[in-house]
Design a protein around this motif. Structure first.
Motif, PDB file in Angstrom:
ATOM      1  N   PHE A 373       0.521  -1.287   0.125  1.00  0.00           N
ATOM      2  CA  PHE A 373       0.217   0.342  -0.432  1.00  0.00           C
ATOM      3  C   PHE A 373       0.842   1.294  -0.271  1.00  0.00           C
ATOM      4  O   PHE A 373       0.532   2.409   0.422  1.00  0.00           O
ATOM      5  N   SER A 395      -4.777  -4.306   7.840  1.00  0.00           N
ATOM      6  CA  SER A 395      -5.800  -3.591   8.030  1.00  0.00           C
ATOM      7  C   SER A 395      -6.536  -2.531   6.616  1.00  0.00           C
ATOM      8  O   SER A 395      -7.217  -2.173   6.333  1.00  0.00           O
ATOM      9  N   TYR A 396      -5.374  -2.857   5.309  1.00  0.00           N
ATOM     10  CA  TYR A 396      -5.840  -1.931   4.156  1.00  0.00           C
ATOM     11  C   TYR A 396      -7.101  -3.062   3.711  1.00  0.00           C
ATOM     12  O   TYR A 396      -7.701  -3.183   2.678  1.00  0.00           O
ATOM     13  N   VAL A 397      -6.802  -4.330   3.783  1.00  0.00           N
ATOM     14  CA  VAL A 397      -7.688  -5.498   3.066  1.00  0.00           C
ATOM     15  C   VAL A 397      -8.615  -5.525   3.779  1.00  0.00           C
ATOM     16  O   VAL A 397      -9.634  -6.713   3.136  1.00  0.00           O
ATOM     17  N   GLU A 398      -8.873  -5.067   5.412  1.00  0.00           N
ATOM     18  CA  GLU A 398      -9.941  -5.207   5.923  1.00  0.00           C
ATOM     19  C   GLU A 398     -10.999  -4.512   5.485  1.00  0.00           C
ATOM     20  O   GLU A 398     -10.656  -3.074   5.235  1.00  0.00           O
ATOM     21  N   ARG A 399     -12.625  -4.621   6.254  1.00  0.00           N
ATOM     22  CA  ARG A 399     -13.971  -4.069   6.259  1.00  0.00           C
ATOM     23  C   ARG A 399     -14.995  -5.152   7.168  1.00  0.00           C
ATOM     24  O   ARG A 399     -14.669  -5.984   7.262  1.00  0.00           O
ATOM     25  N   ARG A 400     -14.851  -4.064   8.277  1.00  0.00           N
ATOM     26  CA  ARG A 400     -15.337  -4.137   9.357  1.00  0.00           C
ATOM     27  C   ARG A 400     -14.631  -5.428   9.953  1.00  0.00           C
ATOM     28  O   ARG A 400     -15.764  -6.525  10.089  1.00  0.00           O
ATOM     29  N   ASP A 406     -11.025  -8.258  -2.662  1.00  0.00           N
ATOM     30  CA  ASP A 406     -11.948  -7.980  -3.480  1.00  0.00           C
ATOM     31  C   ASP A 406     -11.075  -6.592  -4.775  1.00  0.00           C
ATOM     32  O   ASP A 406     -10.327  -6.251  -4.606  1.00  0.00           O
ATOM     33  N   ALA A 408     -12.188  -4.878  -7.523  1.00  0.00           N
ATOM     34  CA  ALA A 408     -12.003  -3.830  -7.436  1.00  0.00           C
ATOM     35  C   ALA A 408     -11.289  -2.967  -6.778  1.00  0.00           C
ATOM     36  O   ALA A 408      -9.987  -2.186  -6.729  1.00  0.00           O
ATOM     37  N   ARG A 409     -10.919  -2.975  -5.844  1.00  0.00           N
ATOM     38  CA  ARG A 409     -10.118  -2.940  -4.515  1.00  0.00           C
ATOM     39  C   ARG A 409      -8.559  -2.889  -4.676  1.00  0.00           C
ATOM     40  O   ARG A 409      -8.276  -1.982  -4.819  1.00  0.00           O
ATOM     41  N   ALA A 412      -7.356  -0.332  -7.873  1.00  0.00           N
ATOM     42  CA  ALA A 412      -7.223   1.075  -6.977  1.00  0.00           C
ATOM     43  C   ALA A 412      -5.683   0.742  -6.154  1.00  0.00           C
ATOM     44  O   ALA A 412      -4.950   1.827  -6.129  1.00  0.00           O
ATOM     45  N   TYR A 413      -5.577  -0.373  -5.710  1.00  0.00           N
ATOM     46  CA  TYR A 413      -4.527  -0.105  -4.951  1.00  0.00           C
ATOM     47  C   TYR A 413      -3.047  -0.167  -5.393  1.00  0.00           C
ATOM     48  O   TYR A 413      -2.216   0.264  -5.452  1.00  0.00           O
TER      49      TYR A 413
END
Lengths: 570, 314
Positions: A373, A395-400, A406, A408-409, A412-413
């Motif tokens: 990242f 934490s950069y690949v975490e959601r909730r 992901d 698409a995410r 972007a990275y």
């Protein structure tokens, strides 16, 4: 296993036969396990692709697409491969509409497996041991045949060591190599890059890497043998089917997930213009993001770091074809230049002999590693926030609170990572004396030929000359400005740039060029230096384009601005 | 499942966002510098003056004026990590290099999943839930989706784009164009003159914007043209009030005090004019606005000077 090539150029690279499998030692780098894991890696890559196509209900579409593109390619190719496989692809095209789901799945599986097997490399510890010990001596000997015997007997081949300077974050990388996965992302100027970098890693006690190389590089049987058996996998750029790209990506992702140190050229192809690559798409390097996220989502906390690396040559083996290609295509990358200096044994020998009488012909600079990242990392490889706090890369690949994959995410990275690497390329670039002198001379051509375009300037062969005293003064001025930029951390200068007076820098550059390039680049006659080949001066000088206006004195600012604008267009 | 939304900045826009997000059923925490003991109005959201409380949220809106973004981001960044989504609503570009605010957020915080929210959305509409629309610029689709979940509803349409620079440049330059439009209104320009000014203003924003990495199309969307239309149609924008006041010959300090909020348009006109000159971009409206703000040119002369320029193909 085939021991002898069926044709002069073997379709598959040679492997050495082995009676007992090699048992890796715990201290061996991950790639020593490769052969034991290869079948497993191939199976996993194939399984993922088939699974994903089946789930998205796109099997028929994918089969149609691959059969269509492969038939088209083979019809054009008209070679042994066409005779062998064209019938198969035409058959698929005919039958796919009538296939049951099970048949589609099996056809897709076998095609994908064939592709991934063709891609997969090999790692032979014996070849690695041989390469580590004998290759440097052999190369040294090739450069200077009269010393071959002494070179083979010496424990440290001096010539090659003197030719190649390595610098940067080497001790830190050595430590991180034992704690996680390193992904080297170097600038790309020559087909020699992977070989030179491979040698540098070896010499510095850094682990061998796995990397993808264009199939066209495998046409040189000797190089092919070493590349194939030292972890290179093959990219066939002729295959246009989407499935092939998926196969490459899946293969690369699985390798990275399993912690194989890797090497990707994020610029894709060699820099045609000689400029530092700035528009990085990352391509396969982006698979590192997916590999990291997949590991995290399965609870495997295996860190992964990108290492921006610059490979800086005083003399580029393929300079003439590259710049010709650049001028012809106006900067558009052409994928396969089959017939360049790389495939000519004579040019290789010329090049190596030329280098043998010189020193410090290449500087490899390993930049500070960063996490996927683009965060800096401490000596233990932990990610650092701007305030110096240690934060979890996870934490950069975490959601909730959950690590998830992901696409698409991660795309972007990857875009942002490409920007970060491009920015680091500028700062880690090491300017060589030939590049500085070429830049000053090309700037003189631009000043002397106002109002005409680049192509017009290329015709001014030998028309522009600069008095030697003036040239030395301008080189000195540009050098001082460049070293001031180095103090700000904007770029680097080679040891010679730091050490030598301008007269010697000019002398050294002329000495490098003389005798290798087929026509003189610049000549020193009487009290003047004549700009003989504007194209090569443009090529070598282009390395300084991003700094052009910042190193130009008042008198040269106009020409420098024009050079900077050429850089924006390319 | 409701979203934990954090809002940094207790100005009218911050409070509007908090109200809208709470109305949509989310769990909202609003941070502002001042303690809220004096503010007795009950609010449908939690209030705090400790930035650490924001760390527990998932989506964070930064709603502070652009000159304060760097300091706020630095303080906020100390509590965040890579899992947060950070979206700013500040109108502005930073420094002479006209750097975007997302760039500042990236420099000062560990957050990478960033976005910018812009468009004709104003604080009152957010709070009252009157029909409006906005656009989120982010490379990350999940950021746009989270903003939708936080504030979108029957009366608020949230569009998305991956042209982050376009959204940020549009939002900042519309501030400047609204100021110019305010002058033009103040000196009594008619509808046609305003239309020419606005249209050519957007064209100018596109020329400057592409140099800053924006796509032309984004500036013709909600973040550019849409936002300017709302200002001209009379959404009580402070930039318009300031422009009108300057046109009446009042001093900058005097006019700015009356207009109330911090006005980005003033400083950005000067910086855009300087940037355009160095980059070789034609930006006559920025130059004229800067000259009027600095008192070098009377508003009426500025309009005359703009109209007297040589006409080229559109």
């Amino acid at each position: 296993m085939k021991l002898l090539p069926s044709r002069f150029l073997p379709e598959r690279p040679l492997r050495l036969p082995r009676l007992r499998p090699y048992v890796p030692q715990p201290t061996d780098p991950p790639i020593f396990w490769f052969n034991a894991e290869r079948d497993d890696i191939v199976r996993e890559a194939v399984r993922r692709i088939v699974e994903q196509k089946a789930q998205s209900g796109r099997m028929e579409l994918v089969l149609n697409d691959v059969a269509y593109h492969e038939s088209e390619r083979l019809e054009r190719q008209r070679d042994a491969e066409s005779r062998e496989s064209l019938g198969f692809w035409r058959g698929v095209l005919r039958r796919v509409g009538r296939m049951s789901d099970a048949e589609k799945r099996e056809t897709l599986r076998s095609i994908t497996e064939h592709m991934v097997r063709d891609i997969a490399g090999n790692f032979d510890p014996r070849v690695y041991a041989f390469a580590t010990k004998a290759l440097p001596k052999l190369l040294t000997g090739l450069m200077n045949p009269s010393q071959l015997r002494t070179a083979m007997l010496q424990s440290q081949p001096r010539t090659l060591d003197g030719l190649l300077i390595t610098e940067g974050a080497i001790p830190k990388l050595r430590h991180l190599a034992t704690r996680g996965t390193l992904v080297f992302v170097p600038t790309h100027s020559s087909n020699l890059d992977s070989i030179v970098l491979g040698y540098a890693l070896m010499r510095e006690g850094l682990p061998p890497v796995s990397y993808g190389a264009g199939k066209n590089l495998f046409t040189n049987p000797l190089i092919s043998f070493f590349m194939h058996n030292l972890g290179a996998y093959r990219l066939d750029r002729r295959i246009k089917a989407g499935l092939y790209k998926d196969a490459l990506k899946a293969y690369s992702t699985v390798l990275l997930e399993r912690g194989y140190h890797s090497l990707f050229f994020p610029g894709g192809t060699r820099s045609r213009s000689g400029m530092i690559e700035q528009h990085l798409k990352l391509g396969l390097a982006g698979t590192a993001l997916e590999a990291f996220a997949r590991n995290q989502s399965r609870g495997i906390d295996r860190p992964l770091w990108f290492v921006p690396t610059t490979i800086n040559y005083a003399l580029v083996l393929e300079a003439e074809s590259l710049i010709e290609d650049h001028l012809k295509e106006q900067g558009k990358a052409r994928y396969i230049v089959e017939d360049d200096e790389f495939s000519s044994v004579e040019r290789w020998l010329d090049f190596l002999r030329k280098l043998s009488v010189l020193s410090s012909a290449c500087v490899i600079r390993f930049g500070e590693p960063m996490d996927p990242f683009a965060n800096p990392v401490d000596d233990e490889g932990r990610s650092l926030a701007p305030d110096g706090r240690v934060i979890a890369a996870r934490s950069y690949v975490e959601r909730r609170g959950e690590a998830v994959v992901d696409a698409a995410r991660d795309a972007a990275y990857t875009t942002l990572l490409g920007e970060a690497i491009a920015e680091r390329f500028l700062r880690e670039t090491v300017i060589m004396s030939t590049q500085l002198v070429a830049h000053v001379l090309f700037r003189a051509i631009v000043s002397a030929t106002p109002g005409i375009d680049l192509f017009g300037r290329m015709r001014h062969r030998g028309d522009v000359s600069v008095p030697i005293a003036k040239l030395c003064a301008e080189v000195g001025e540009a050098r001082d400005a460049l070293l001031a930029l180095e103090r700000e951390g904007a770029v680097r200068g080679s040891p010679a740039l730091h050490r030598d007076p301008p007269e010697q820098l000019v002398e050294r550059a002329l000495q490098f060029w003389t005798g290798y390039h087929s026509a003189p680049v610049a000549t020193h006659t009487g009290a003047e230096v004549v700009c003989e080949d504007p194209a090569l001066l443009h090529f070598y000088g282009n390395r300084l384009v991003p700094f052009a206006t910042r190193i130009a004195g008042e008198a040269h600012l106009g020409a420098a601005r024009e050079i900077a604008r050429m850089g924006q267009r390319a | 499942m409701s979203l934990r939304v954090g809002i940094v900045g207790g100005g009218s826009f911050g409070r509007g966002l908090a109200t809208a997000a709470a109305r949509a059923g989310n769990d909202v925490t609003l941070w502002s510098r001042a303690a809220h003991s004096s503010d007795a109005t009950p609010a449908p959201y939690r209030r705090t003056s400790a930035l650490a409380d924001i760390a527990a949220t998932e989506l964070i809106f930064v709603a502070v004026p652009s000159p304060h973004v760097r300091d706020t981001a630095r303080a906020l960044g100390a509590h965040l990590d890579g899992s947060h989504l950070l979206v700013h609503v500040s109108r502005g570009l930073i420094g002479d290099g006209l750097h975007t605010i997302t760039r500042v957020l990236r420099e000062e915080t560990p957050v990478v999943r960033l976005g910018a929210l812009a468009g004709p959305l104003v604080a009152d509409a957010l709070a009252a839930g009157t029909p409006s629309g906005a656009v989120v610029g982010s490379l990350f689709p999940e950021v746009g989706a989270a903003v939708r979940q936080a504030i979108a509803g029957e009366t608020l349409r949230i569009y998305t784009t991956d042209d982050v620079a376009g959204v940020e440049v549009g939002s900042a330059l519309v501030g400047m164009l609204a100021l110019a439009t305010g002058f033009a209104m103040g000196i009594g320009s008619g509808p046609a003159a305003l239309a020419v000014l606005c249209t050519r203003g957007i064209a100018e924003a596109q020329r400057v914007g592409t140099r800053l990495g924006a796509r032309e199309r984004t500036l013709a969307g909600l973040a550019g043209f849409g936002d300017l239309t709302s200002a001209v149609a009379g959404d009580e924008r402070p930039e318009i009030r300031l422009g009108r006041a300057l046109a009446q010959g009042r001093s900058l300090e005097d006019a700015a005090r009356d207009a109330g909020a911090y006005i980005e348009g003033v400083s950005i006109a000067r910086r855009v004019a300087r940037f355009a000159e160095q980059a070789g971009v034609d930006a006559p409206i920025a130059a004229a606005t800067a000259a009027v703000v600095d008192g070098v040119l009377a508003p009426r002369d500025a309009m005359r000077a703009l109209m007297a320029r040589q006409v080229t193909p559109e």
